[in-house]
Design a protein around this motif. Structure first.
Motif, PDB file in Angstrom:
ATOM      1  N   TYR A   1       4.157  -8.554  -5.428  1.00 25.37           N
ATOM      2  CA  TYR A   1       3.234  -7.416  -5.334  1.00 25.37           C
ATOM      3  C   TYR A   1       2.290  -7.407  -6.526  1.00 25.37           C
ATOM      4  CZ  TYR A   1       1.548  -2.666  -4.745  1.00 25.37           C
ATOM      5  OH  TYR A   1       0.759  -1.568  -4.576  1.00 25.37           O
TER       6      TYR A   1
ATOM      7  N   ASP B   1      -0.721  -5.014  -6.218  1.00 23.78           N
ATOM      8  CA  ASP B   1      -1.553  -3.841  -5.950  1.00 23.78           C
ATOM      9  C   ASP B   1      -2.933  -4.188  -5.394  1.00 23.78           C
ATOM     10  OD1 ASP B   1      -1.920  -1.093  -5.725  1.00 23.78           O
ATOM     11  OD2 ASP B   1      -2.822  -0.919  -7.697  1.00 23.78           O
TER      12      ASP B   1
ATOM     13  N   ASP C   1      -5.259  -5.041  -1.824  1.00 20.80           N
ATOM     14  CA  ASP C   1      -5.201  -4.613  -0.426  1.00 20.80           C
ATOM     15  C   ASP C   1      -4.219  -5.476   0.360  1.00 20.80           C
ATOM     16  OD1 ASP C   1      -7.073  -2.643  -0.897  1.00 20.80           O
ATOM     17  OD2 ASP C   1      -8.766  -3.789  -0.086  1.00 20.80           O
TER      18      ASP C   1
ATOM     19  N   LYS D   1       4.425   2.557  -8.309  1.00 22.17           N
ATOM     20  CA  LYS D   1       3.568   2.868  -7.150  1.00 22.17           C
ATOM     21  C   LYS D   1       4.118   2.189  -5.901  1.00 22.17           C
ATOM     22  CE  LYS D   1      -1.151   2.227  -5.490  1.00 22.17           C
ATOM     23  NZ  LYS D   1      -2.481   1.708  -5.795  1.00 22.17           N
ATOM     24  N   ALA D   2       4.507   0.934  -6.027  1.00 21.34           N
ATOM     25  CA  ALA D   2       5.053   0.196  -4.886  1.00 21.34           C
ATOM     26  C   ALA D   2       6.386   0.796  -4.436  1.00 21.34           C
ATOM     27  CB  ALA D   2       5.224  -1.274  -5.251  1.00 21.34           C
TER      28      ALA D   2
ATOM     29  N   ARG E   1       6.413   3.920  -2.193  1.00 20.07           N
ATOM     30  CA  ARG E   1       6.086   3.748  -0.777  1.00 20.07           C
ATOM     31  C   ARG E   1       7.340   3.704   0.097  1.00 20.07           C
ATOM     32  NH1 ARG E   1       0.652   0.561  -0.341  1.00 20.07           N
ATOM     33  NH2 ARG E   1       1.325   0.455   1.827  1.00 20.07           N
TER      34      ARG E   1
ATOM     35  N   LEU F   1       3.398  -4.748   1.976  1.00 18.39           N
ATOM     36  CA  LEU F   1       4.389  -3.675   1.825  1.00 18.39           C
ATOM     37  C   LEU F   1       4.488  -2.822   3.083  1.00 18.39           C
ATOM     38  CD1 LEU F   1       4.130  -2.259  -1.805  1.00 18.39           C
ATOM     39  CD2 LEU F   1       5.739  -3.920  -0.871  1.00 18.39           C
ATOM     40  N   ASP F   2       3.360  -2.579   3.751  1.00 17.20           N
ATOM     41  CA  ASP F   2       3.395  -1.817   5.007  1.00 17.20           C
ATOM     42  C   ASP F   2       4.257  -2.533   6.045  1.00 17.20           C
ATOM     43  OD1 ASP F   2       1.724   0.131   3.959  1.00 17.20           O
ATOM     44  OD2 ASP F   2      -0.094  -0.694   4.903  1.00 17.20           O
TER      45      ASP F   2
ATOM     46  N   SER G   1      -1.563  -7.208  -0.751  1.00 16.49           N
ATOM     47  CA  SER G   1      -0.151  -6.943  -1.082  1.00 16.49           C
ATOM     48  C   SER G   1       0.281  -5.566  -0.575  1.00 16.49           C
ATOM     49  CB  SER G   1       0.119  -7.112  -2.575  1.00 16.49           C
ATOM     50  OG  SER G   1      -0.544  -6.152  -3.332  1.00 16.49           O
ATOM     51  N   ASN G   2      -0.640  -4.627  -0.470  1.00 12.15           N
ATOM     52  CA  ASN G   2      -0.308  -3.327   0.121  1.00 12.15           C
ATOM     53  C   ASN G   2      -0.064  -3.456   1.628  1.00 12.15           C
ATOM     54  OD1 ASN G   2      -0.227  -1.354  -2.035  1.00 12.15           O
ATOM     55  ND2 ASN G   2      -2.375  -1.868  -2.337  1.00 12.15           N
ATOM     56  N   ASP G   3      -0.829  -4.324   2.291  1.00  6.58           N
ATOM     57  CA  ASP G   3      -0.571  -4.597   3.709  1.00  6.58           C
ATOM     58  C   ASP G   3       0.801  -5.237   3.892  1.00  6.58           C
ATOM     59  OD1 ASP G   3      -3.075  -3.610   4.343  1.00  6.58           O
ATOM     60  OD2 ASP G   3      -3.999  -5.592   4.602  1.00  6.58           O
TER      61      ASP G   3
END
Length: 155
Positions: free
Chosen positions: A10, A12, A14, A72-73, A76, A20-21, A16-18
């Motif tokens: 990760y 942070d 876009d 932050k991660a 989620r 995590l989703d 790596s956020n996808d």
């Protein structure tokens, strides 16, 4: 169960956020899967040359920023019962992720892939390095660009 412990790289972005989703969706279905989120950054030089004297001045700020990113991660996943931990490493990302996966007996590594090609991919791609050196399965997520998809598949 196909996995008991997943390591996610990760940073942070876009992408790596996808990632995590997607991992969140998997964990929703399997409460027994443990998740380790890994963030790695290059630590400033220990013995800088005269031209690099001020390079180490930002080390405490870099660590504080890294810890914020991990928190932050982790936030989620507060809605899930899964065990989620975050880890910060001050070394190169590929080495940190591979070492962490080995030391923590992970079953799967999940990482984004920006889609670099050619020499740049061979020299600087973290996901490529992990794919070629990992002894466990690696799930890579390519960066999805809507325009490229539309040009390629809607001609």
């Amino acid at each position: 169960m196909f996995t008991k412990k997943v390591v996610v790289a990760y940073n942070d972005t876009d992408l790596s956020n996808d990632v995590l989703d997607y991992v969140h969706e998997i964990l929703e279905m399997h409460a027994e899967i443990e998740l380790n989120i890994v963030y790695a950054y290059e630590h400033p030089l220990e013995n800088p040359s005269p031209f690099q004297r001020n390079y180490d001045d930002g080390a405490p700020e870099m660590l504080a920023y890294a810890e914020q990113i991990i928190q932050k991660a982790k936030n989620r996943f507060v809605d899930l019962p899964n065990h989620v931990e975050g880890f910060v490493y001050d070394t190169g990302p590929a080495a940190a992720i591979l070492s962490h996966a080995h030391d923590h007996h992970a079953d799967l590594i999940v990482i984004g892939n920006r889609g670099t090609r050619g020499l740049r991919e061979l020299v600087s791609s973290v996901s490529r390095t992990i794919q070629t050196k990992s002894h466990i399965p690696v799930l890579t997520f390519p960066k999805f660009v809507q325009e490229e998809f539309e040009e390629e598949y809607h001609k």
